[in-house]
Design a protein around this motif. Structure first.
Motif, PDB file in Angstrom:
ATOM      1  N   LEU A  72      34.769 126.186   5.426  1.00 25.82           N
ATOM      2  CA  LEU A  72      33.805 125.138   5.773  1.00 25.82           C
ATOM      3  C   LEU A  72      34.426 123.747   5.817  1.00 25.82           C
ATOM      4  O   LEU A  72      33.697 122.762   6.035  1.00 25.82           O
ATOM      5  CB  LEU A  72      32.663 125.127   4.754  1.00 25.82           C
ATOM      6  CG  LEU A  72      31.707 126.320   4.763  1.00 25.82           C
ATOM      7  CD1 LEU A  72      30.783 126.251   3.564  1.00 25.82           C
ATOM      8  CD2 LEU A  72      30.897 126.339   6.052  1.00 25.82           C
ATOM      9  N   ALA A  73      35.724 123.630   5.644  1.00 21.86           N
ATOM     10  CA  ALA A  73      36.349 122.312   5.515  1.00 21.86           C
ATOM     11  C   ALA A  73      36.090 121.433   6.736  1.00 21.86           C
ATOM     12  O   ALA A  73      35.869 120.216   6.607  1.00 21.86           O
ATOM     13  CB  ALA A  73      37.851 122.467   5.276  1.00 21.86           C
ATOM     14  N   ASP A  74      36.111 121.998   7.920  1.00 21.08           N
ATOM     15  CA  ASP A  74      35.942 121.200   9.145  1.00 21.08           C
ATOM     16  C   ASP A  74      34.498 120.808   9.403  1.00 21.08           C
ATOM     17  O   ASP A  74      34.233 120.040  10.338  1.00 21.08           O
ATOM     18  CB  ASP A  74      36.473 121.983  10.348  1.00 21.08           C
ATOM     19  CG  ASP A  74      37.962 122.245  10.257  1.00 21.08           C
ATOM     20  OD1 ASP A  74      38.645 121.469   9.563  1.00 21.08           O
ATOM     21  OD2 ASP A  74      38.438 123.234  10.858  1.00 21.08           O
ATOM     22  N   PHE A  75      33.562 121.316   8.605  1.00 16.89           N
ATOM     23  CA  PHE A  75      32.149 121.050   8.848  1.00 16.89           C
ATOM     24  C   PHE A  75      31.552 120.064   7.837  1.00 16.89           C
ATOM     25  O   PHE A  75      30.344 119.886   7.801  1.00 16.89           O
ATOM     26  CB  PHE A  75      31.358 122.364   8.812  1.00 16.89           C
ATOM     27  CG  PHE A  75      31.782 123.326   9.886  1.00 16.89           C
ATOM     28  CD1 PHE A  75      31.188 123.294  11.137  1.00 16.89           C
ATOM     29  CD2 PHE A  75      32.793 124.242   9.651  1.00 16.89           C
ATOM     30  CE1 PHE A  75      31.580 124.173  12.124  1.00 16.89           C
ATOM     31  CE2 PHE A  75      33.188 125.133  10.633  1.00 16.89           C
ATOM     32  CZ  PHE A  75      32.578 125.093  11.874  1.00 16.89           C
ATOM     33  N   TYR A  76      32.404 119.479   7.009  1.00 18.65           N
ATOM     34  CA  TYR A  76      31.972 118.458   6.063  1.00 18.65           C
ATOM     35  C   TYR A  76      32.647 117.127   6.404  1.00 18.65           C
ATOM     36  O   TYR A  76      33.800 117.103   6.870  1.00 18.65           O
ATOM     37  CB  TYR A  76      32.335 118.846   4.624  1.00 18.65           C
ATOM     38  CG  TYR A  76      31.398 119.851   3.995  1.00 18.65           C
ATOM     39  CD1 TYR A  76      30.281 119.425   3.291  1.00 18.65           C
ATOM     40  CD2 TYR A  76      31.635 121.214   4.105  1.00 18.65           C
ATOM     41  CE1 TYR A  76      29.422 120.346   2.702  1.00 18.65           C
ATOM     42  CE2 TYR A  76      30.780 122.143   3.526  1.00 18.65           C
ATOM     43  CZ  TYR A  76      29.679 121.697   2.831  1.00 18.65           C
ATOM     44  OH  TYR A  76      28.824 122.618   2.245  1.00 18.65           O
ATOM     45  N   GLU A  91      26.872 127.104  12.102  1.00 17.01           N
ATOM     46  CA  GLU A  91      27.943 126.665  12.999  1.00 17.01           C
ATOM     47  C   GLU A  91      29.270 127.324  12.647  1.00 17.01           C
ATOM     48  O   GLU A  91      30.069 127.640  13.529  1.00 17.01           O
ATOM     49  CB  GLU A  91      28.067 125.143  12.934  1.00 17.01           C
ATOM     50  CG  GLU A  91      26.850 124.403  13.487  1.00 17.01           C
ATOM     51  CD  GLU A  91      26.906 122.913  13.193  1.00 17.01           C
ATOM     52  OE1 GLU A  91      27.916 122.487  12.573  1.00 17.01           O
ATOM     53  OE2 GLU A  91      25.975 122.189  13.560  1.00 17.01           O
ATOM     54  N   SER A  92      29.509 127.518  11.373  1.00 17.49           N
ATOM     55  CA  SER A  92      30.770 128.138  10.928  1.00 17.49           C
ATOM     56  C   SER A  92      30.687 129.649  10.816  1.00 17.49           C
ATOM     57  O   SER A  92      31.699 130.294  10.529  1.00 17.49           O
ATOM     58  CB  SER A  92      31.162 127.562   9.567  1.00 17.49           C
ATOM     59  OG  SER A  92      30.202 127.917   8.573  1.00 17.49           O
ATOM     60  N   ASP A  93      29.487 130.217  11.020  1.00 26.19           N
ATOM     61  CA  ASP A  93      29.272 131.661  10.860  1.00 26.19           C
ATOM     62  C   ASP A  93      29.694 132.107   9.459  1.00 26.19           C
ATOM     63  O   ASP A  93      30.370 133.121   9.280  1.00 26.19           O
ATOM     64  CB  ASP A  93      30.060 132.438  11.926  1.00 26.19           C
ATOM     65  CG  ASP A  93      29.404 133.780  12.248  1.00 26.19           C
ATOM     66  OD1 ASP A  93      28.280 134.023  11.749  1.00 26.19           O
ATOM     67  OD2 ASP A  93      30.000 134.589  12.971  1.00 26.19           O
ATOM     68  N   LEU A  94      29.269 131.328   8.467  1.00 27.65           N
ATOM     69  CA  LEU A  94      29.690 131.575   7.087  1.00 27.65           C
ATOM     70  C   LEU A  94      29.150 132.895   6.555  1.00 27.65           C
ATOM     71  O   LEU A  94      29.872 133.624   5.855  1.00 27.65           O
ATOM     72  CB  LEU A  94      29.224 130.423   6.193  1.00 27.65           C
ATOM     73  CG  LEU A  94      29.539 130.578   4.699  1.00 27.65           C
ATOM     74  CD1 LEU A  94      31.041 130.590   4.476  1.00 27.65           C
ATOM     75  CD2 LEU A  94      28.878 129.481   3.887  1.00 27.65           C
TER      76      LEU A  94
END
Length: 460
Positions: A44-48, A117-120
């Motif tokens: 998730l790093a790119d989504f924060y 968005e990240s399909d976590l």
């Protein structure tokens, strides 16, 4: 004598440990050993954002969601209350007695934003499947696939026929989230493009849901959850949401098989399913393109119920490209003799094989073969050779074992609805439905790990 009245007395200092108050045999202790969320922060790093207030730990939100789905807590508002009160839930979520519980709105914010968005949730599910493989619970030799109906969160009163719904001026910028997701999936094989047949009703709040009467009772709006499982220990290797029709469910099966091979490098030797997956094009895709043995009953409309001979009563002679009727007469698709034999060579296309009129007129079996026609004809499908191969699989000695293992999928669906409480969806739209099915499948795999790999109890 009667003891003194019990009254709560406040103490200045408390010595309390959550670790000591969670029973050793609690389900969450067994599940916790297999929950590995160490990679989600990097995922998730790119989504924060790099600035602003610190956010809620995403691992805490995922752990709380796993608690909810493992114990059938369907409401996120109630989930926050239960985690606040239950010591075992606090221990699993890595919360101390004084730590605050996130607000229930945090789940919606993250689910509709960075989680989707990240399909976590897919990442968490695949991490669990990979752990099942490490524990030796996935053999990879035989798979089973099936679909089950789950009621959508809509009512018939808030619906209309497709023509009226299409006539509505739907602005994607102002439409509800579920409607926007439906418009985005119009070309998806498991949703909008699954079939050209228009349903009787379309739900205004969730138009992607399917109006169906597949349960032989009152019709309702529903989605299908599709499970692809390894038959050794009933581990769910993939899950997908689709509309509730055969075409969409077959498309979901193909999608799951391709994705399982791509993500884990696993392709089964055989697959078991029911008749809904026994259409010719699907059997060709499995047997020829994917090289998988199909233990699937062939979807066949050639069987008659009026007492006359069915197609299976006629013997196919592959060497001479003909059928032999029960009376011993031959049936050909053409009785013309060509000077060049290659012009009459068998080809991959549909054909009708007919008997001679002279053979049928005086036949003693005519009343049981073709009482209302002069001659009897038998239709042979374009891919009948593949259908015959599937029939050989379903009549083999291994088929009873394969069909018995196929029922493990139905047991998982029963567990999903009765134990996890997923008899009716809470979220709407294709994305919300996929999130619910993915989390439920993750919880089922974790519970299976806890059951098959129990903790070692300390002596005494």
């Amino acid at each position: 004598m009667m003891g003194p009245k019990q009254e709560a007395q406040a103490a200045l200092f408390y010595e309390f440990s959550l670790e000591d108050h969670v029973p050793q045999g609690h389900l969450l202790r067994s599940i916790d050993r297999f929950v590995d969320l160490s990679s989600i922060r990097a995922h998730l790093a790119d989504f924060y954002s790099h600035t602003g207030r610190p956010s809620i730990d995403p691992e805490l939100l995922i752990r709380m969601l796993l608690v909810g789905y493992c114990f059938g807590i369907r409401s996120e508002r109630r989930l926050c209350e239960e985690v606040h009160l239950n010591l075992a839930y606090r221990w699993f979520c890595r919360l101390d007695l004084t730590d605050r519980i996130p607000d229930h709105s945090s789940f919606s914010k993250n689910r509709h934003g960075r989680f989707r968005e990240s399909d976590l949730l897919r990442h968490v599910f695949e991490t669990t499947v990979a752990r099942c493989m490490e524990e030796g619970l996935v053999g990879g030799e035989g798979f089973a696939v099936d679909a089950s109906l789950i009621s959508a969160d809509v009512q018939k009163q808030n619906s209309s026929n497709p023509e009226e719904w299409a006539a509505r001026d739907t602005d994607p910028t102002t439409a509800p989230r579920a409607v926007r997701e439906y418009l985005d999936t119009l070309n998806d094989e498991v949703f909008g493009a699954a079939t050209t047949v228009k349903p009787k009703f379309t739900a205004h709040a969730d138009p992607a849901s399917q109006w169906t009467a597949a349960r032989k009772g009152p019709a309702f709006f529903a989605y299908s959850t599709n499970y692809l499982i390894d038959t050794d220990h009933s581990i769910i290797v993939d899950v997908d949401a689709s509309r509730s029709n055969k075409t969409a469910e077959v498309g979901a099966m193909r999608k799951m098989l391709d994705r399982t091979e791509e993500r884990f490098g696993v392709k089964p030797d055989w697959i078991a399913a029911d008749t809904a997956y026994g259409a010719s094009d699907n059997l060709v895709w499995l047997a020829l393109k994917r090289q998988i043995l199909p233990f699937i009953p062939v979807f066949d409309k050639g069987e008659r119920t009026d007492g006359t001979f069915s197609r299976s009563d006629f013997t196919w002679d592959d060497e001479n490209d003909r059928y032999i009727c029960p009376g011993g007469k031959e049936m050909r698709h053409t009785w013309r003799t060509y000077s060049d034999p290659k012009r009459n060579a068998p080809v991959w296309k549909s054909r009708n094989y007919r008997a001679l009129k002279s053979d049928c007129t005086g036949c003693e079996l005519k009343a049981k073969c073709c009482p209302n026609a002069e001659t009897r004809s038998v239709h042979r499908d374009k891919y009948e050779i593949v259908r015959d191969f599937a029939r050989q699989c379903t009549t083999s000695e291994f088929n009873p074992k394969a069909q018995a293992r196929r029922k493990k999928v139905e047991m998982l669906f029963a567990h999903l609805k009765r134990i996890l409480g997923l008899g009716r969806l809470r979220l709407r739209g294709p994305c919300g439905v996929q999130d619910e099915f993915t989390l439920a499948a993750t919880a089922q795999n974790l519970r299976k790990l806890a059951k098959l790999k129990p903790m070692e109890r300390p002596a005494g």
